[in-house]
Motif scaffolding. Sequence first.
Motif, PDB file in Angstrom:
ATOM      1  N   TYR A 106       0.712  -1.192  -0.021  1.00  0.00           N
ATOM      2  CA  TYR A 106       0.098  -0.050   0.038  1.00  0.00           C
ATOM      3  C   TYR A 106       0.572   1.104  -0.184  1.00  0.00           C
ATOM      4  O   TYR A 106       0.728   2.263  -0.526  1.00  0.00           O
ATOM      5  CB  TYR A 106      -1.028  -0.046   1.159  1.00  0.00           C
ATOM      6  CG  TYR A 106      -1.976   0.821   0.931  1.00  0.00           C
ATOM      7  CD1 TYR A 106      -3.247   0.579   0.497  1.00  0.00           C
ATOM      8  CD2 TYR A 106      -2.035   2.406   1.410  1.00  0.00           C
ATOM      9  CE1 TYR A 106      -4.401   1.546   0.427  1.00  0.00           C
ATOM     10  CE2 TYR A 106      -2.916   3.175   1.158  1.00  0.00           C
ATOM     11  CZ  TYR A 106      -4.171   2.852   0.577  1.00  0.00           C
ATOM     12  OH  TYR A 106      -5.526   3.643   0.673  1.00  0.00           O
ATOM     13  N   TRP A 168      -8.930   3.302  -9.031  1.00  0.00           N
ATOM     14  CA  TRP A 168      -9.849   4.251  -9.687  1.00  0.00           C
ATOM     15  C   TRP A 168      -9.901   4.429 -11.194  1.00  0.00           C
ATOM     16  O   TRP A 168      -8.835   4.406 -11.697  1.00  0.00           O
ATOM     17  CB  TRP A 168      -9.596   5.619  -9.162  1.00  0.00           C
ATOM     18  CG  TRP A 168      -9.799   5.928  -7.572  1.00  0.00           C
ATOM     19  CD1 TRP A 168      -8.450   5.553  -6.789  1.00  0.00           C
ATOM     20  CD2 TRP A 168     -10.618   6.018  -6.844  1.00  0.00           C
ATOM     21  NE1 TRP A 168      -8.981   5.912  -5.373  1.00  0.00           N
ATOM     22  CE2 TRP A 168     -10.118   5.804  -5.656  1.00  0.00           C
ATOM     23  CE3 TRP A 168     -12.033   6.128  -6.826  1.00  0.00           C
ATOM     24  CZ2 TRP A 168     -10.931   6.235  -4.426  1.00  0.00           C
ATOM     25  CZ3 TRP A 168     -12.939   6.317  -5.815  1.00  0.00           C
ATOM     26  CH2 TRP A 168     -12.385   6.216  -4.583  1.00  0.00           C
ATOM     27  N   ARG A 188     -15.041   3.222  -9.019  1.00  0.00           N
ATOM     28  CA  ARG A 188     -14.044   2.982  -7.840  1.00  0.00           C
ATOM     29  C   ARG A 188     -13.904   1.180  -7.837  1.00  0.00           C
ATOM     30  O   ARG A 188     -14.967   0.717  -7.718  1.00  0.00           O
ATOM     31  CB  ARG A 188     -14.861   3.398  -6.492  1.00  0.00           C
ATOM     32  CG  ARG A 188     -14.342   2.929  -5.265  1.00  0.00           C
ATOM     33  CD  ARG A 188     -15.046   3.521  -4.030  1.00  0.00           C
ATOM     34  NE  ARG A 188     -14.720   2.859  -2.879  1.00  0.00           N
ATOM     35  CZ  ARG A 188     -14.437   3.516  -1.585  1.00  0.00           C
ATOM     36  NH1 ARG A 188     -14.443   4.966  -1.732  1.00  0.00           N
ATOM     37  NH2 ARG A 188     -14.128   3.032  -0.435  1.00  0.00           N
ATOM     38  N   LYS A 199      -2.826  -9.200   2.565  1.00  0.00           N
ATOM     39  CA  LYS A 199      -4.134  -8.946   2.673  1.00  0.00           C
ATOM     40  C   LYS A 199      -4.528  -7.480   2.315  1.00  0.00           C
ATOM     41  O   LYS A 199      -4.077  -6.706   3.587  1.00  0.00           O
ATOM     42  CB  LYS A 199      -4.918  -9.605   3.946  1.00  0.00           C
ATOM     43  CG  LYS A 199      -6.326  -9.746   3.735  1.00  0.00           C
ATOM     44  CD  LYS A 199      -6.467 -10.694   4.808  1.00  0.00           C
ATOM     45  CE  LYS A 199      -8.089 -10.555   5.603  1.00  0.00           C
ATOM     46  NZ  LYS A 199      -8.167 -11.310   6.593  1.00  0.00           N
ATOM     47  N   VAL A 200      -4.975  -6.953   1.475  1.00  0.00           N
ATOM     48  CA  VAL A 200      -5.081  -5.689   1.287  1.00  0.00           C
ATOM     49  C   VAL A 200      -6.384  -5.236   0.686  1.00  0.00           C
ATOM     50  O   VAL A 200      -6.837  -5.494  -0.377  1.00  0.00           O
ATOM     51  CB  VAL A 200      -3.850  -4.985   0.235  1.00  0.00           C
ATOM     52  CG1 VAL A 200      -4.226  -3.767  -0.123  1.00  0.00           C
ATOM     53  CG2 VAL A 200      -2.604  -5.234   0.780  1.00  0.00           C
ATOM     54  N   LYS A 201      -7.321  -4.366   1.140  1.00  0.00           N
ATOM     55  CA  LYS A 201      -8.502  -4.036   0.783  1.00  0.00           C
ATOM     56  C   LYS A 201      -8.620  -3.196  -0.505  1.00  0.00           C
ATOM     57  O   LYS A 201      -9.224  -3.239  -1.391  1.00  0.00           O
ATOM     58  CB  LYS A 201      -9.251  -3.880   2.083  1.00  0.00           C
ATOM     59  CG  LYS A 201     -10.691  -3.686   1.928  1.00  0.00           C
ATOM     60  CD  LYS A 201     -11.559  -3.725   3.183  1.00  0.00           C
ATOM     61  CE  LYS A 201     -12.914  -3.572   3.046  1.00  0.00           C
ATOM     62  NZ  LYS A 201     -13.479  -2.271   2.477  1.00  0.00           N
ATOM     63  N   GLY A 202      -7.725  -2.005  -0.232  1.00  0.00           N
ATOM     64  CA  GLY A 202      -7.930  -0.753  -1.050  1.00  0.00           C
ATOM     65  C   GLY A 202      -9.286  -0.143  -0.874  1.00  0.00           C
ATOM     66  O   GLY A 202      -9.966  -0.525   0.108  1.00  0.00           O
ATOM     67  N   PRO A 203      -9.774   0.885  -1.755  1.00  0.00           N
ATOM     68  CA  PRO A 203      -8.940   1.408  -2.738  1.00  0.00           C
ATOM     69  C   PRO A 203      -7.619   2.400  -2.341  1.00  0.00           C
ATOM     70  O   PRO A 203      -7.693   2.570  -1.179  1.00  0.00           O
ATOM     71  CB  PRO A 203      -9.899   2.027  -3.559  1.00  0.00           C
ATOM     72  CG  PRO A 203     -10.718   2.683  -2.517  1.00  0.00           C
ATOM     73  CD  PRO A 203     -10.986   1.523  -1.474  1.00  0.00           C
ATOM     74  N   LEU A 204      -6.954   2.697  -3.287  1.00  0.00           N
ATOM     75  CA  LEU A 204      -5.848   3.402  -2.872  1.00  0.00           C
ATOM     76  C   LEU A 204      -6.201   4.764  -2.894  1.00  0.00           C
ATOM     77  O   LEU A 204      -7.528   5.452  -3.161  1.00  0.00           O
ATOM     78  CB  LEU A 204      -4.898   3.368  -3.897  1.00  0.00           C
ATOM     79  CG  LEU A 204      -3.449   4.200  -4.002  1.00  0.00           C
ATOM     80  CD1 LEU A 204      -2.623   3.359  -2.716  1.00  0.00           C
ATOM     81  CD2 LEU A 204      -2.500   4.116  -5.196  1.00  0.00           C
ATOM     82  N   ASN A 205      -5.658   5.622  -1.762  1.00  0.00           N
ATOM     83  CA  ASN A 205      -5.984   7.041  -1.674  1.00  0.00           C
ATOM     84  C   ASN A 205      -5.465   8.218  -2.556  1.00  0.00           C
ATOM     85  O   ASN A 205      -5.141   9.383  -2.074  1.00  0.00           O
ATOM     86  CB  ASN A 205      -6.225   7.290  -0.103  1.00  0.00           C
ATOM     87  CG  ASN A 205      -4.667   7.291   0.238  1.00  0.00           C
ATOM     88  OD1 ASN A 205      -3.899   6.749  -0.300  1.00  0.00           O
ATOM     89  ND2 ASN A 205      -4.384   7.784   1.471  1.00  0.00           N
TER      90      ASN A 205
END
Lengths: 438, 438
Positions: A106, A168, A188, A199-205
Amino acid sequence: MSARQMKLGAFLMATGHHVAAWRHPQVPADAGLDFQHYRHLAQVAEAGCFDTLFLADSVAAATGDSASQMARSDHFEPLTLLSALSVVTERIGLISTVTTSYNEPYHVARQFASLDHLSGGRAGWNLVTSDAAAEAGNFGRDEHIGHAERYSRAREFHQVVTGLWDSWSADAFVRDKASGQYYDPAGRRELNHVGDHFKVKGPLNVARSPQGRPVVVQAGSSEAGRALAARTADVIFTAQPSLTAAQAFYADLKNRAATFGRSADELKIMPGVFVVVGETQALAQAKFEAFQDLVQPEVGVALLGRMLGNFDLSGYPLDGPLPELPLTDSGQRSRQQLLSELAEREHLNLAQLGRRIAGGRGHFSLIGTAAQIADQLQLWFQNGAADGFNVLVPHLPGGLEDFARQVVPELQRRGLFRTHYTGTTLREHLGLPEINGR
Amino acid sequence: MSARQMKLGAFLMATGHHVAAWRHPQVPADAGLDFQHYRHLAQVAEAGCFDTLFLADSVAAATGDSASQMARSDHFEPLTLLSALSVVTERIGLISTVTTSYNEPYHVARQFASLDHLSGGRAGWNLVTSDAAAEAGNFGRDEHIGHAERYSRAREFHQVVTGLWDSWSADAFVRDKASGQYYDPAGRRELNHVGDHFKVKGPLNVARSPQGRPVVVQAGSSEAGRALAARTADVIFTAQPSLTAAQAFYADLKNRAATFGRSADELKIMPGVFVVVGETQALAQAKFEAFQDLVQPEVGVALLGRMLGNFDLSGYPLDGPLPELPLTDSGQRSRQQLLSELAEREHLNLAQLGRRIAGGRGHFSLIGTAAQIADQLQLWFQNGAADGFNVLVPHLPGGLEDFARQVVPELQRRGLFRTHYTGTTLREHLGLPEINGR
């Protein structure tokens, strides 16, 4: 001008690539933390129409005592440096190495997306796995992560980072003042990645970046490294000691890419080349020898030990042979092989081998006039060995100035290299496919 | 000029702190990823002699649907942004928030040390623990780290980071060209930290930074937060709704610092203040109301939910009271308390409370003329409530321009604030003790 154009990277390293460069009177010894030095380098490279700057990295200080210490324990963190350089350049690409072994995807996805926005689409990530055991000690581990595990983690790391870059669509942020709709939920994409390592949910900011995705560079030459690069890299940086070795590597990687359904053009192969330019061949050689004369034998051997996989070679006789070293799982297998072959081919003892690699560290080396150097680059470029080169010079800023002002014009005269930038993004410079992110 | 001078931070947030600022015609809605916007803000603040810029951060995108979405899902990563801003500013401090909950101390120490070098001694780290459950999901966790664990980790994180900043004495890198000695081993300090949360060998691969150590800011107001800040922070950023509350907080923290053997001057307390400036009080109020009129009720309530500890309040009636919410371990205890007291004191229903905090988010709010605002700041500053203020404005760049060009001159006329920078580092601006690192 020929249709196909050579790609050039300026591989920057503080005082230069020669291990003794910092001792040379023309080199600022404190270059590693001098922003004005880097500003100048970036502007010289941009005036020379280079595709990109390229920064190596390590997340540990070099070890060893002061005498056997390369000038690399005091330097900028590369993402902060490239962000600052983005402000004083307009076109040149900005590539930094960041390890997948001791980071979180991330953060890495976010930093490169941010740099891509700051620079208007010029960011690139050189994805590596860590090869230095010293790095492990800074991240809670006693022992280095093994080779297979490192590559398994790197593969998944790449998957997560690119997935986050795709968080995005390019038009997701509508920012409609009248209705109050800031973004369109249809644009999105939550990642919801669950894998062996992450384990990465996202989304990127960070909104979709100008290049769609920053450029991904890889440098692994092992079987696992080649497999990963052929599948996922945009650019491959590699150390190839000779034309035939480079041709074999080039063919292998382009073939592997094809098996993943990728066209040969989607993968640019850029061997490193160590270059010393002089007005005559003799002057170039003398310039190089001036650096060689500054190499303390134990410094050359210490560098050798680091390159072989962080071995301490200080106990071995300087006039003896390169000792048999275990091909450890944590070592640099492909570099070990490269260097032991070099020692054998040229009958070098330990001190000589250390001195031999003090400049180009095993990369293809060219010492000569601009025309001689251009001849060799052209030969590789036109004979299936390279799409371009990552240029290493012995000292900075002088070596880069020499290349940009003498070799680049020679390449331009031959129609092999651009005379001005035609695009604005690194993808455009490199001729990589656009990623529009819709 | 009085001896004691007020400290001022410019708390930058893309379009401004007002939740609806992006909808205002004078505000660039895409400010979060517009470097020219931030360059302008930095230069306005520097022309106004502010001590520092200040950036918040989160390692997750805001959640919720598009209508209840604050303009915060698309913004620069703060270290890359501050590095770029370091090039276009000369004196102003550069402070960014970085969480201790989902980072590694080696990276954080390195990035801030690098920024400190890039900027000539202007870097500051706002050390926080993560309060948003959404962040956990981006770093391999299903659940947020609990409050006690977060603070235990933060304490140790701080210890490791400052230890890494102390890796090298200020004169360790001798770089003696003649002898080939690059550094003096006596100036090298391996950390060899082994604790409950981290095991970090060191040393850092960045030389001692210009400030000795970058400035450390903290913002926790809980018992654990206060204890940590009193012991380790250089600056405390805090939300205090009234003079009496601010005085109590100020006295408590200065007293706590004393118990750790620290002088009151070593700890600067800077409450946030939300400021709307107008030529008359009525004009200032009208300016504020123009933003308030742009607040969609569900947006205000969504912001409220996030501030209370990431609660989804969308199911509660807008005209009902603030529901009783569990004081969860992962929530923002001190902010929950602040906001429920506010609702009670002013008899606000849910929508009204959302609207009430849409601008200053519970910070001390001043809406009036430059003289009226200066009166209040002076009152706090001279009556044991503040050493300075972190200034939040509703919209950017307009609100910051108003403050820098109207309120700052008023403070200067009263002898409360510098008219030019007398030092070059953030430590010097803030009057913090030097750390010479020998």
